[in-house]
Design an enzyme around this catalytic site. Structure first.
Site, short mmCIF file in Angstrom:
data_model
loop_
_atom_site.label_atom_id
_atom_site.label_comp_id
_atom_site.label_asym_id
_atom_site.label_seq_id
_atom_site.Cartn_x
_atom_site.Cartn_y
_atom_site.Cartn_z
N SER A 1 -27.53 -2.88 16.09
CA SER A 1 -27.98 -1.49 15.62
C SER A 1 -29.52 -1.72 15.32
O SER A 1 -30.15 -0.58 15.16
CB SER A 1 -27.51 -1.51 14.10
OG SER A 1 -27.39 -2.78 13.38
N HIS B 1 -22.65 2.32 16.81
CA HIS B 1 -23.66 2.79 17.43
C HIS B 1 -23.36 3.30 18.80
O HIS B 1 -23.78 3.91 19.51
CB HIS B 1 -24.70 2.19 17.48
CG HIS B 1 -25.43 1.91 15.99
ND1 HIS B 1 -25.98 2.84 15.68
CD2 HIS B 1 -25.46 0.86 15.31
CE1 HIS B 1 -26.46 2.23 14.36
NE2 HIS B 1 -26.07 1.34 14.17
N LYS C 1 -22.37 8.06 11.93
CA LYS C 1 -23.26 8.32 13.06
C LYS C 1 -23.21 9.31 14.04
O LYS C 1 -23.39 10.56 13.63
CB LYS C 1 -23.46 6.89 13.55
CG LYS C 1 -24.00 5.91 12.40
CD LYS C 1 -23.91 4.38 12.53
CE LYS C 1 -24.28 3.83 11.45
NZ LYS C 1 -23.98 2.36 11.30
C1 LIG Z 1 -23.81 1.44 10.13
C2 LIG Z 1 -23.09 0.49 10.23
C3 LIG Z 1 -22.19 -0.01 9.51
C4 LIG Z 1 -21.52 0.56 8.41
O1 LIG Z 1 -21.02 1.89 8.34
P1 LIG Z 1 -21.34 2.79 7.11
O2 LIG Z 1 -20.21 3.88 7.38
O3 LIG Z 1 -22.67 3.44 7.15
O4 LIG Z 1 -21.02 1.98 5.93
C5 LIG Z 1 -21.24 -1.11 9.93
N1 LIG Z 1 -21.48 -1.62 11.16
C6 LIG Z 1 -22.53 -1.45 12.06
C7 LIG Z 1 -22.66 -2.10 13.34
C8 LIG Z 1 -23.48 -0.37 11.58
O5 LIG Z 1 -24.45 0.14 12.34
#
Ligand SMILES: *Cc1c(COP(=O)(O)O)cnc(C)c1O
Length: 409
Positions: A189, A217, A247
């Site tokens: 990320s 991602h 995302k």
């Molecule tokens: C953003 C993210 C999460 C968390 O997801 P949310 O729905 O925002 O709680 C988990 N793993 C990764 C790799 C992320 O980038």
């Protein structure tokens, strides 16, 4: 003063002194590429809304329809009375999209990772995890009580050593057999590079270990159908596939995809799912509308547009001699630098990273400074993210402003 007050004051002072103090900026209205931040209009280059869907009126309309039919709250956990037709339809569509037997919807990616790891791993089991994995995977692993082996970032040899060091119990009767689980982000990320999934998949098969991939991602962005890193690298489906809906899908929530037994077991045992109110049905309806776009012809067009934007940005910065993450090895992984919308610009120390971010914001360009503990000490950075919704002119403006700001330092 009591311990609580003294401790809070002391810790906040320490965070401030280290240039690690964080504040929120308030957005008015939609969270798109044009965004109103603390009362001024900016172009947003730090969102994970990679396909420009978070403010799409068609998705909002789907949520509004469901709000009209189902109201705001689900009222209870899914096992009690909170499981709506929209939730079930979304789970079926997500499973079909990833070509897996089943999927289970969670309220957030954080909850999914904590719930899965805590439910699957017992004391005595072994979790082998990349050192740059998302914080939720780290916390889930710790919470599980399993033996936690942290391996060097994306280092296949280190994974192999970790698995060689722990014995393969796959022939023992189940009460005695330890589970060995390898867990990694699909796309990292904060760095935007990919996990070596084909190698890890092979390694797990050789060692009788299980593989879990968190593709928060990659989902929606990579692969010709937007199925993510697994599709892009043409590798075998992992045993446990997590992806999020907040995302590239522009909604909220997350899901786990996998076998019939995996999902049925999580329904019995994943505490962050069992003991948590089901998401609003309208959010599930919105995610269904987003998934239809992402998995259809328009999704492919948006991914093409996103790639063109990434290439424009990388070409522009290269012409100005701005060093982004390495891209000169000629490997498949190097090529992925042109496909992943996360384009970190490493600065190092905290204060200058904040200064560059501030200068860009003054120029109407929003790129948040990312500092420890989100990234390792000494690697503070601008985490620039591109979207299919950025225009050529917006990208050129960012490149020019970066050039000017970095030159002036
Ligand atoms: C953003 C993210 C999460 C968390 O997801 P949310 O729905 O925002 O709680 C988990 N793993 C990764 C790799 C992320 O980038």
């Amino acid at each position: 003063m009591r311990v609580l007050e003294r401790r809070l004051a002391q810790q906040l002072d320490q965070i401030r002194a280290a240039d690690l103090y964080r504040v929120r900026r308030v957005i008015d209205g939609a969270h798109g590429t044009r965004i109103r931040v603390d009362g001024r209009d900016c172009v947003n280059f730090c969102s994970n809304d990679y396909l420009g869907l978070a403010s799409d009126p068609r998705i909002a309309a789907a949520a509004q329809r469901a709000l009209g039919e189902s109201g705001t709250g689900s009222g209870a956990a899914a096992l009690v009375s909170g499981y709506n037709r929209e939730h079930r339809a979304l789970e079926e569509e997500l499973a079909a999209c990833l070509q897996r037997p089943r999927a289970l919807l969670f309220s957030t990616g954080w909850a999914a990772n904590l719930g899965v790891l805590r439910a699957l791993l017992n004391k005595g089991d072994v979790l082998v995890a990349d050192e740059l994995n998302h914080a939720s995977l780290i916390d889930g692993g710790r919470l599980s009580g399993a033996h936690y082996v942290r391996v060097k970032h994306a280092d296949v040899g280190a994974y192999r050593c970790a698995l060689d060091d722990s014995t393969d119990d796959s022939r023992l009767p189940i009460p005695d057999a330890r589970l060995r689980l390898v867990v990694t982000d699909g796309v990292f990320s904060m760095d935007g590079d990919l996990a070596p999934l084909p190698e890890l998949s092979r390694l797990c098969a050789e060692h009788g270990a299980a593989l879990m991939v968190d593709d928060a991602h990659g989902f929606g962005v990579l692969g010709s159908n937007g199925r993510g890193t697994v599709e892009h690298l043409a590798t075998q489906a992992p045993d446990i596939h997590v992806a999020t809906l907040g995302k590239s899908l522009g909604c909220a929530g997350a899901f786990v995809a996998g076998s019939e037994d995996l999902i049925e077991y999580l329904i019995q045992r994943a505490r962050s799912w069992v003991f948590s109110t089901a998401p609003p049905p309208a959010i599930a309806a919105a995610a269904r509308a987003a998934l239809r776009i992402v998995a259809g012809a328009e999704g492919a067009e948006r991914r093409d547009r996103l790639r063109a934007n990434i290439q424009r940005f990388r070409r522009g910065t290269q012409q100005l001699g701005i060093a982004l993450a390495a891209d000169d090895s000629g490997s498949a992984m190097a090529e992925s630098r042109f496909l992943v919308p996360i384009q970190p610009l490493l600065i190092g120390a905290e204060a200058p990273t904040l200064a560059v971010s501030k200068a860009l914001l003054d120029a109407g360009l929003w790129v948040a400074a990312i500092r420890p503990p989100t990234v390792p000490r000494g690697t503070s950075r601008l985490r620039i993210t591109l979207s299919a919704a950025h225009t050529d002119a917006q990208i050129d403006r960012l490149v020019e402003a970066l050039g000017a700001t970095l030159r002036d330092r």
